[in-house]
Design an enzyme around this catalytic site. Structure first.
Site, short mmCIF file in Angstrom:
data_model
loop_
_atom_site.label_atom_id
_atom_site.label_comp_id
_atom_site.label_asym_id
_atom_site.label_seq_id
_atom_site.Cartn_x
_atom_site.Cartn_y
_atom_site.Cartn_z
N GLU A 33 0.84 -1.21 0.00
CA GLU A 33 0.00 0.00 0.00
C GLU A 33 0.87 1.26 0.00
O GLU A 33 0.56 2.23 -0.66
CB GLU A 33 -0.94 0.01 1.21
CG GLU A 33 -2.06 -1.00 1.14
CD GLU A 33 -3.03 -0.75 -0.03
OE1 GLU A 33 -3.08 0.39 -0.52
OE2 GLU A 33 -3.69 -1.71 -0.46
N GLN A 38 1.07 7.04 -5.03
CA GLN A 38 1.75 7.87 -6.04
C GLN A 38 2.67 7.08 -6.98
O GLN A 38 3.60 7.62 -7.54
CB GLN A 38 2.57 8.99 -5.38
CG GLN A 38 1.71 10.02 -4.69
CD GLN A 38 2.15 10.24 -3.25
OE1 GLN A 38 2.75 9.40 -2.62
NE2 GLN A 38 1.81 11.39 -2.72
N THR A 39 2.45 5.78 -7.10
CA THR A 39 3.30 4.96 -7.97
C THR A 39 2.43 3.98 -8.76
O THR A 39 1.52 3.38 -8.20
CB THR A 39 4.32 4.15 -7.12
OG1 THR A 39 5.12 5.08 -6.39
CG2 THR A 39 5.23 3.30 -7.96
N TYR A 116 -6.64 6.30 4.31
CA TYR A 116 -6.70 5.31 3.24
C TYR A 116 -5.92 4.04 3.60
O TYR A 116 -6.45 2.93 3.53
CB TYR A 116 -6.16 5.91 1.92
CG TYR A 116 -5.88 4.84 0.91
CD1 TYR A 116 -6.91 4.33 0.13
CD2 TYR A 116 -4.61 4.27 0.80
CE1 TYR A 116 -6.67 3.29 -0.76
CE2 TYR A 116 -4.37 3.23 -0.07
CZ TYR A 116 -5.40 2.74 -0.85
OH TYR A 116 -5.16 1.70 -1.69
N ASP A 134 -9.89 6.09 -2.41
CA ASP A 134 -8.81 6.64 -3.23
C ASP A 134 -9.43 7.19 -4.52
O ASP A 134 -10.66 7.24 -4.65
CB ASP A 134 -7.73 5.58 -3.51
CG ASP A 134 -8.18 4.51 -4.50
OD1 ASP A 134 -9.40 4.47 -4.83
OD2 ASP A 134 -7.34 3.72 -4.95
N CYS A 198 -20.73 -2.34 -19.18
CA CYS A 198 -20.60 -2.19 -17.72
C CYS A 198 -21.72 -2.91 -16.96
O CYS A 198 -22.89 -2.85 -17.33
CB CYS A 198 -20.61 -0.71 -17.37
SG CYS A 198 -20.44 -0.44 -15.60
S1 SF4 Z 1 -21.76 2.92 -16.65
FE1 SF4 Z 1 -19.88 3.90 -17.25
S2 SF4 Z 1 -19.59 5.56 -15.80
FE2 SF4 Z 1 -21.14 4.22 -14.96
S3 SF4 Z 1 -19.99 2.84 -13.62
FE3 SF4 Z 1 -20.14 1.86 -15.61
S4 SF4 Z 1 -18.28 2.45 -16.69
FE4 SF4 Z 1 -18.52 3.84 -14.96
#
Ligand code: SF4
Length: 360
Positions: A33, A38-39, A116, A134, A198
């Protein structure tokens, strides 16, 4: 299906194979962690392997010298992380008998550990239900739940945190946290996230309101400060082997306790004429020293700082070089054999200069 179940399923099918995900050792989870702050993962991976091989547990880290720790961190930048790791290891040995504390509050008391990292260690290593927040997590949550308070404000972070506290899995908070972070890193990316495929496309508020490109909202950034470092590569002409000077940065600033070439910060980079004037004012005669044209200038970017650096090569006898250090009020300098430079912990900027110009 609930958010938690969906993201967990996605994670188990899509997660990257990373070494710190195969362990429950709190020390290794903590180390990963800290390295990954930053890496990028690809850059941090070799450091994780190298560091964990040399310092495999809290005791080996606590017993090392700070120079050894910094040497193994060299090139990774943000050296305060390494110094704090070292301090925290000592604290864990003294106060907790070498066992990393299990509660969020006790973890938070260790040097270099903020909300975090404490939440990451508490949840992943000890199964405590503390959400991590984060950049990836903020992006995912602000988009799916349509939160448009700027996420770089306390109010915005608090809103995201409160949302996560309702969503987190009490049974397996470590997997939940890693799943949200991984989903942000691999799927709901900052630019052009793949909304068509998605798993949240039916629920995502940002998608419904055509705000994917606008979330997470952020307040404008603080201005970057420019700094100008003039370095002197001092070479002892009288010596049979090449001997040079290094200075240790001991003040409260970037690169604390690292070594660099002697030099001065100023409001600009110096010309040769300006350098000569400064040396003359300090009683150094031009005939005593040989100053070469400066090397190409360097620019080095840090968080909120832009370092501009110029390197001058000066050859002279030892006495004249010592006088230069006094004339420019440069302290904490040591003379070393140039071949030994690589055994000192030096900032990435100095290392880049050294390697690119093949100087030592
Ligand atoms: S629909 Fe698009 S913006 Fe919404 S969580 Fe899925 S990838 Fe992310």
């Amino acid at each position: 299906m609930k958010f938690e179940q969906k993201i967990r399923r996605w994670y188990l099918q899509n997660k990257r194979d990373l070494p710190w995900r195969k362990t429950k050792d709190p020390y290794l989870i903590w180390l990963s962690e800290i390295i990954l702050q930053q890496t990028r993962i690809d850059q941090g991976m070799s450091y994780y392997h190298r560091f964990s091989q040399r310092f495999p547990d809290v005791f080996s880290l606590a017993n090392a010298t700070e120079d050894q720790v910094l040497k193994h961190w060299q090139g990774l930048g943000y050296y305060t992380r390494a110094r704090n790791l070292h301090k925290a290891a000592k604290q864990i040995v003294i106060q907790h008998g070498g066992w990393i504390p299990e509660t969020y509050d006790a973890i938070l008391e260790l040097p270099g550990i903020g909300d975090y990292t404490a939440a990451a260690i508490a949840s992943i290593a000890f199964g405590k239900p503390y959400p991590v927040v984060d950049g990836n997590v903020m992006r995912v949550i602000s988009r799916i739940y349509g939160i448009d308070t700027p996420v770089n404000t306390n109010k915005g972070k608090k809103e995201i945190l409160q949302k996560l506290q309702k969503l987190i899995s009490p049974k397996d908070p470590g997997t939940f946290n890693q799943a949200v972070m991984e989903f942000g890193a691999l799927h709901c990316k900052p630019a052009n996230p793949d909304c068509n495929t998605c798993i949240f496309k039916k629920d995502c508020e940002a998608l419904k309101k055509n705000m994917v490109g606008l979330l997470p909202r952020k307040e404008p950034k603080i201005k970057t400060k420019k700094r100008f470092f003039n370095y002197l590569v001092l070479i002892d002409k009288g010596s049979s082997s090449t001997e040079i000077w290094l200075s240790k940065r001991t003040h409260q600033d970037i690169w604390k306790n690292l070594y660099e070439f002697p030099g001065r910060e100023d409001s600009t980079l110096w010309s040769i004429r300006k350098l000569k004037n400064k040396l003359q004012m300090g009683g150094i005669k031009n005939t005593e020293i040989n100053i070469s044209q400066p090397f190409n200038d360097y620019r080095h970017i840090l968080t909120h700082q832009q370092i501009h650096a110029r390197f001058f090569r000066i050859e002279a006898k030892e006495e004249a070089l010592s006088n230069i250090l006094s004339a420019l009020s440069i302290s904490n300098s040591i003379k070393i054999n140039a071949q030994d430079v690589s055994s000192y912990a030096i900032p990435r900027l100095i290392d880049r200069f050294r390697i690119e110009n093949n100087v030592f």
